[in-house]
Design a protein around this motif. Sequence first.
Motif, mmCIF file in Angstrom:
data_model
loop_
_atom_site.group_PDB
_atom_site.id
_atom_site.type_symbol
_atom_site.label_atom_id
_atom_site.label_comp_id
_atom_site.label_asym_id
_atom_site.label_seq_id
_atom_site.Cartn_x
_atom_site.Cartn_y
_atom_site.Cartn_z
ATOM 1 N N THR A 112 0.929 -1.137 -0.063
ATOM 2 C CA THR A 112 0.033 -0.089 0.087
ATOM 3 C C THR A 112 0.722 1.203 0.075
ATOM 4 N N THR A 116 -1.463 6.835 4.057
ATOM 5 C CA THR A 116 -2.861 6.388 3.609
ATOM 6 C C THR A 116 -3.704 5.745 4.852
ATOM 7 N N LYS A 140 -0.181 11.645 -3.857
ATOM 8 C CA LYS A 140 -0.965 10.595 -4.519
ATOM 9 C C LYS A 140 -0.463 9.406 -4.622
ATOM 10 N N TYR A 141 -1.135 8.220 -4.476
ATOM 11 C CA TYR A 141 -0.817 6.894 -4.773
ATOM 12 C C TYR A 141 -0.140 6.994 -6.264
ATOM 13 N N VAL A 159 -5.556 0.106 -2.105
ATOM 14 C CA VAL A 159 -5.362 1.681 -2.655
ATOM 15 C C VAL A 159 -6.627 2.254 -2.135
ATOM 16 N N SER A 160 -6.425 3.207 -1.265
ATOM 17 C CA SER A 160 -7.575 4.090 -0.919
ATOM 18 C C SER A 160 -7.873 5.156 -1.751
ATOM 19 N N ASN A 161 -9.236 4.907 -2.541
ATOM 20 C CA ASN A 161 -9.472 5.960 -3.803
ATOM 21 C C ASN A 161 -10.808 6.589 -3.482
ATOM 22 N N ASN A 163 -7.650 8.948 -1.609
ATOM 23 C CA ASN A 163 -6.927 8.554 -0.484
ATOM 24 C C ASN A 163 -7.293 9.396 0.808
ATOM 25 N N TYR A 169 -6.906 11.317 -5.826
ATOM 26 C CA TYR A 169 -7.491 9.955 -6.492
ATOM 27 C C TYR A 169 -6.532 9.493 -7.384
#
Length: 366
Positions: A112, A116, A140-141, A159-161, A163, A169
């Motif tokens: 991950t 996050t 950002k991821y 993935v927190s979307n 985040n 995102y």
Amino acid sequence: MKELVRKNILNLSPYIAGKPIEETKRQFGLKEVIKLASNENPLGPSPKALGAIKKSLLGINRYPDSQGFYLKRKLAKSLGIEPDNLVLGNGSDELIDVIIKTFVEEDENIITADVTFLEYEIIAGTNGRRVIKTPLKYFKYDLESIKGKIDKKTKIIFVSNPNNPTGTYVTKYEVEELLGGLPDNILLVLDEAYNTFIDVDDFPNSLKYFKNKNVIVLNTFSKAYGLAGLRIGYAIARRELTTYMERVRQPFNVNLLAQAAAAAALDDKEFLRRTRKLVLEGKNYLYDGLTGLGLAYVPSAANFILIDAGRDGVELFKEMLKFGVIVRDMKQYGLNNFIRVTIGTKKENARFLKVLRKVLSGGKNR
Ligand SMILES: *Cc1c(COP(=O)(O)O)cnc(C)c1O
């Protein structure tokens, strides 16, 4: 007594939740306290959900429906999927645990981002599973870098979307690129707790992916529907996956009131519309206010804003607390000079800016 505790539990840090309103009132002798710390819905619960709870109260001597039959049927219909694509959870937090327990072997790892949602790492830790963290890129991821970290033992990518806590995102192009090259033995979990607040065109439609790919989508009634206190979330996946998750979860994990409330909330389009409007308008108002104070922030696709305070975030949090405004410091996330603020009602947003201005001009610190 430490000898009694499993080794991987000894090293865990506890989750630090947003500070409760009542506790803050007591501590500082305040009458009015506002909480903008946990991304909750400031409008209260959905009125339709409240009505359903009142109706269900007399039934709580009975166990809840273990299958969540009625809610699943309704939710599936609203999402255009089948009921057996759904697993219900005691909040989506519980489903993170169910997913790890169902799919990750002892020697396998989870990837991950480094900043996050903390529960991925905490829950992996309670299960003794290893987490590999990749740095965010401009908050950002960075799915490219996640791809680069995949090894033979990787089982899940979380993935927190958008985040939490940055509000950024990843786009459908980025997700599709990752999915395109993903080995068959790896699961991608897209945690979409905030997807109601999206107002862009390039956000991925994850319902398109889960049927043919190893994708699990997580969502919750805690944020947009205003039901955080009831604890109910859901996972969406192929039935070949949900069938095993169903064996891992507790049989009565989602309580009776939560099931009734969630089903009713799904019908509350008006409440959802008002919530979205409040968040989108409040966001622009806060952006302007922050710019006016000379503060930088990360543009957000969710119902909260990550703010670069340019000073110690814990100190700022404590100072604001004295004036009855609870925000979230970001120390646990490793962002020492940041705070996260949940978008509130108009009145709450104004009070937040007023107190922030007062504290910043107090001259203390830098
Ligand atoms: C709030 C949140 C959740 C959810 O929560 P539950 O209340 O347990 O359903 C899940 N993921 C993220 C990223 C969140 O911010």
